[in-house]
Write an enzyme that holds these catalytic residues in place. Structure first.
Site, PDB file in Angstrom:
ATOM      1  CE  LYS A 126      28.412   7.155  26.631  1.00 18.58           C
ATOM      2  NZ  LYS A 126      28.109   5.940  27.391  1.00 18.58           N
ATOM      3  NE  ARG A 153      32.366  12.260  27.628  1.00 19.37           N
ATOM      4  CZ  ARG A 153      32.431  11.143  28.289  1.00 19.37           C
ATOM      5  NH1 ARG A 153      32.411   9.994  27.664  1.00 19.37           N
ATOM      6  NH2 ARG A 153      32.529  11.157  29.609  1.00 19.37           N
ATOM      7  CE  LYS A 175      34.327   5.864  35.339  1.00 17.39           C
ATOM      8  NZ  LYS A 175      32.884   5.799  35.013  1.00 17.39           N
ATOM      9  CD  GLN A 230      26.479   2.954  31.673  1.00 15.93           C
ATOM     10  OE1 GLN A 230      25.434   3.571  31.452  1.00 15.93           O
ATOM     11  NE2 GLN A 230      27.574   3.542  32.095  1.00 15.93           N
ATOM     12  NE  ARG A 241      30.417  -4.532  33.759  1.00 15.02           N
ATOM     13  CZ  ARG A 241      30.251  -3.264  33.362  1.00 15.02           C
ATOM     14  NH1 ARG A 241      30.789  -2.267  34.049  1.00 15.02           N
ATOM     15  NH2 ARG A 241      29.511  -2.973  32.300  1.00 15.02           N
ATOM     16  NE  ARG A 294      24.807  10.058  31.327  1.00 12.40           N
ATOM     17  CZ  ARG A 294      25.920   9.398  31.654  1.00 12.40           C
ATOM     18  NH1 ARG A 294      26.604   9.744  32.724  1.00 12.40           N
ATOM     19  NH2 ARG A 294      26.337   8.403  30.912  1.00 12.40           N
ATOM     20  CG  ASP A 308      33.650   5.554  28.015  1.00  8.10           C
ATOM     21  OD1 ASP A 308      32.597   6.150  27.703  1.00  8.10           O
ATOM     22  OD2 ASP A 308      33.679   4.617  28.828  1.00  8.10           O
TER      23      ASP A 308
HETATM   24  C1  S3P Z   1      30.151   1.524  30.796  1.00  6.62           C
HETATM   25  C2  S3P Z   1      29.527   1.482  29.585  1.00  6.62           C
HETATM   26  C3  S3P Z   1      29.519   2.606  28.646  1.00  6.62           C
HETATM   27  C4  S3P Z   1      30.585   3.633  28.988  1.00  6.62           C
HETATM   28  C5  S3P Z   1      30.645   3.939  30.457  1.00  6.62           C
HETATM   29  C6  S3P Z   1      30.928   2.686  31.254  1.00  6.62           C
HETATM   30  C7  S3P Z   1      30.079   0.335  31.661  1.00  6.62           C
HETATM   31  O1  S3P Z   1      28.259   3.223  28.692  1.00  6.62           O
HETATM   32  O2  S3P Z   1      30.365   4.831  28.275  1.00  6.62           O
HETATM   33  O3  S3P Z   1      31.679   4.875  30.714  1.00  6.62           O
HETATM   34  O4  S3P Z   1      30.838   0.241  32.647  1.00  6.62           O
HETATM   35  O5  S3P Z   1      29.257  -0.548  31.376  1.00  6.62           O
HETATM   36  P1  S3P Z   1      27.017   2.731  27.759  1.00  6.62           P
HETATM   37  O6  S3P Z   1      26.789   1.322  28.082  1.00  6.62           O
HETATM   38  O7  S3P Z   1      25.858   3.577  28.153  1.00  6.62           O
HETATM   39  O8  S3P Z   1      27.449   2.970  26.370  1.00  6.62           O
END
Ligand code: S3P
Length: 455
Positions: A344, A348, A26, A171, A31, A125, A317
């Site tokens: 999340k 969680r 995913k 992220q 990206r 969030r 995750d």
């Molecule tokens: C993700 C980063 C993670 C992860 C999310 C996907 C990403 O989040 O929990 O499922 O694709 O960059 P955080 O960067 O908020 O930890």
């Protein structure tokens, strides 16, 4: 009136065998679509996670920005660049935190008027961790921009900034780097712990020079991506559900194919190995910049371990499914430094505790610790997914080792990261059936034999 879909799961009585291609990655798919939309020309993304509800939000956003996205067999063709004249933009990230946060970086860079919203869960969030970084680069938002909906004001032109992140969040780091493509000068991001580096690797695939030094990544702007061709690995986080299933059902052996084994993601495999899991890595190879392998997983006796906070960003995750493994193990497993899980798709830490307890598991929590006491006598449970795809899937795996017939409700959310999850688990030999939550007759279901389950 029919309720939300549920899964009815019977304990697995026979070993699981065969091969399985779990859902595609995913993070990488999001990206690739965003960079493809920014590149002038056509990018080809093979084996994307196209059917995911979260990815559909990123596709819709890319299209709204003026890119075209088409399905060509098993590939997505993304044709950019974005058309600024199509602004102002009204965008919706649905339940997808990755769509929202990565898109904010792109939107800040584009500097056109737009509004970004999400569903009620995503509105709760935190977004300030991203928007205040973008403000430091010159973006302008109306109001505090600490939660969706967020309105971006036009005209903010960006300049590179040194970001020292306090949370090891890919992220947030990615939003800064994506904004950095549009900023003048150097955008540098330092993360406090190793977190997934798919953005940096994908920059290289799209011919964007990126400098990396330890936990710091830097990009020199302004710079435009060039179209790319790439293939998306299987998402290790999704592969861990059948992997743990195969570990826990006696005499099972599954081969999980084309799994992404980027070292920033493999903390869960490290923990399982310490627990005594027999997971072999075969045929290591690369899909572009990303390392890939097949994982051979054989049923194993697991023991509890201590999982320190330094591991957390490499397995974040995966705590729900690791907690399932811990509940079925001998001894205690302690996950420390997991407070980020409280923001999340659900809280969680609480959701995992409630899920394990529904099956007779013993668990204690603090603000940022989860203690799972293995060896408890498990029995069939009823549990709600709490709008959290990873809780739904972890619950199905625990149900497969709990005597009796269990029910997991609110499972439509599994389509966020693993469309076709139940069919894939059935393909591996698990007795899981989609039913309506109101107890009505089962929804139509296709039976599959053992062996290969589709992506
Ligand atoms: C993700 C980063 C993670 C992860 C999310 C996907 C990403 O989040 O929990 O499922 O694709 O960059 P955080 O960067 O908020 O930890």
């Amino acid at each position: 009136m029919a309720g939300r879909p549920a899964f009815r799961v019977r304990r697995a009585e026979t070993p699981l065998r065969g091969r399985l291609v779990a859902a595609r990655d995913k993070s990488i798919t999001h990206r690739a679509i965003l960079l493809g939309a920014l590149a002038d020309g056509e990018s080809r993304i093979e084996a994307p996670l196209a059917a995911s509800a979260d990815v559909a939000r990123t596709v819709a956003a890319a299209e709204r920005l003026g890119a075209t996205v088409t399905l060509d067999g098993d590939a997505l063709l993304v044709r950019g660049p974005v058309r600024r004249e199509s602004a102002p933009w009204d965008l919706d990230a649905g339940a997808s935190g990755t769509t929202a946060r990565l898109l904010l970086g792109v939107l800040a860079g584009l500097g056109e008027a737009c509004r970004l919203d999400g569903d009620p869960g995503l509105r709760r969030r935190p977004m300030a961790r991203v928007t205040r970084r973008l403000v430091a680069m010159g973006a302008r938002f109306s109001g505090p921009a600490d939660a969706l909906p967020i309105e971006l004001l036009p005209g903010g032109s960006l300049a590179g900034v040194d970001h020292e992140l306090e949370v090891a969040s890919a992220q947030v780091a990615s939003a800064c780097l994506l904004a950095g493509l549009f900023a003048s000068g150097t955008t540098r991001v330092t993360v406090p712990g190793p977190c997934r580096d798919h953005t940096e690797r994908m920059f290289a695939s799209f011919s964007i020079p990126v400098r990396r030094d330890g936990r710091t990544s830097a990009v020199e702007g302004p710079v435009a991506p060039s179209p790319a061709r790439l293939r998306v690995p299987v998402d290790l986080s999704s592969a861990l559900y059948p992997a743990v299933l195969s570990l826990l059902v006696p005499d099972s052996e599954l081969l999980l194919e084309e799994v992404g084994v980027n070292p920033t993601r493999t903390g869960g495999l490290d923990v399982l190995a310490r627990m005594g899991a027999d997971v072999g890595t075969e045929a290591p190879r690369r899909f572009g910049e990303e390392p890939v392998a097949d994982l051979r997983v054989r049923a194993s006796r697991l023991v509890g371990v201590d999982v320190g906070p330094e591991l957390f960003p490499r397995l974040l995750d995966d705590v729900p499914i690791l907690a399932v493994a811990a509940a079925a193990a001998e001894g205690t497993t302690t996950f420390r430094g997991v407070g980020e899980l409280r923001v999340k798709e659900s809280d969680r830490v609480d959701s995992i505790a409630a899920m394990l307890r529904a099956f007779g598991g013993r668990v204690e929590t603090t603000d940022d610790t989860l203690v799972v006491r293995g060896g408890a006598r498990l029995s069939a449970g009823r549990v709600d997914a709490r709008d959290d795809h990873r809780i739904a899937m972890a619950a199905v795996i625990l149900a497969a080792v709990a005597p009796g017939t269990s029910r997991v409700t609110g499972v439509d959310v599994t389509a966020q990261s693993y469309p076709g999850f139940a069919a894939a688990m059935r393909g591996a030999g698990l007795d899981v059936e989609e039913v309506s939550d109101d107890g009505a007759a089962p929804a139509p279901r296709r039976r599959r034999g053992g062996g290969r389950a589709g992506p």
